[in-house]
Design a protein around this motif. Structure first.
Motif, short mmCIF file in Angstrom:
data_model
loop_
_atom_site.label_atom_id
_atom_site.label_comp_id
_atom_site.label_asym_id
_atom_site.label_seq_id
_atom_site.Cartn_x
_atom_site.Cartn_y
_atom_site.Cartn_z
N LEU A 1 33.16 43.32 42.61
CA LEU A 1 33.17 42.19 43.53
C LEU A 1 32.71 40.92 42.82
O LEU A 1 33.32 39.86 42.98
CB LEU A 1 32.27 42.47 44.74
N ALA A 2 31.68 41.01 42.02
CA ALA A 2 31.22 39.85 41.25
C ALA A 2 32.31 39.35 40.31
O ALA A 2 32.51 38.14 40.16
CB ALA A 2 29.96 40.20 40.47
N LYS A 3 33.03 40.27 39.71
CA LYS A 3 34.12 39.90 38.81
C LYS A 3 35.22 39.15 39.57
O LYS A 3 35.76 38.17 39.08
CB LYS A 3 34.68 41.15 38.14
N ASN A 4 35.53 39.60 40.79
CA ASN A 4 36.55 38.93 41.60
C ASN A 4 36.11 37.53 41.99
O ASN A 4 36.92 36.59 41.98
CB ASN A 4 36.87 39.76 42.84
N ILE A 5 34.84 37.36 42.36
CA ILE A 5 34.32 36.03 42.70
C ILE A 5 34.37 35.14 41.46
O ILE A 5 34.78 33.97 41.53
CB ILE A 5 32.89 36.14 43.26
N PHE A 6 33.97 35.68 40.32
CA PHE A 6 34.01 34.94 39.06
C PHE A 6 35.43 34.46 38.76
O PHE A 6 35.65 33.30 38.41
CB PHE A 6 33.48 35.85 37.94
N GLU A 7 36.41 35.33 38.90
CA GLU A 7 37.80 34.97 38.63
C GLU A 7 38.28 33.88 39.58
O GLU A 7 39.02 32.98 39.17
CB GLU A 7 38.71 36.20 38.72
N ALA A 8 37.85 33.93 40.84
CA ALA A 8 38.22 32.89 41.79
C ALA A 8 37.65 31.54 41.37
O ALA A 8 38.32 30.50 41.45
CB ALA A 8 37.74 33.26 43.19
N PHE A 9 36.41 31.53 40.90
CA PHE A 9 35.80 30.30 40.41
C PHE A 9 36.55 29.75 39.20
O PHE A 9 36.79 28.55 39.09
CB PHE A 9 34.34 30.51 40.07
#
Length: 84
Positions: free
Chosen positions: A10-18
């Motif tokens: 989930l953190a990786k997905n948020i990071f990619e969105a940023f």
């Protein structure tokens, strides 16, 4: 940041969105003491990030931490325990 391996994806997905949003200085890594859910903080702008995560991504339990302690150009997003 992410508290443990369960929140890493989930953190990786948020990071990619940023990163896709143009936040080139975004970083991904482990963190600790994040508590339950998703935490944002360390800047008054973190409140806007909290609102975006709640409304756009429909994440439960997003909470803001230490937003009164203005640290210019620093926003943390942490995936803690029990994020869902």
């Amino acid at each position: 940041m992410y508290e443990n391996a369960l929140g890493k994806e989930l953190a990786k997905n948020i990071f990619e969105a940023f990163k896709q949003a143009g936040w080139e200085e975004a970083q991904l890594g482990p963190g600790g003491g994040l508590g339950d859910g998703i935490v944002v903080g360390w800047s008054s702008r973190a409140v806007a990030v909290k609102a975006a995560l709640e409304s756009t991504a429909n994440f439960p339990r997003v909470w803001a931490k230490d937003t009164e302690k203005e640290v210019p150009d620093l926003i943390i997003v942490g995936v803690g325990l029990n994020s869902f």
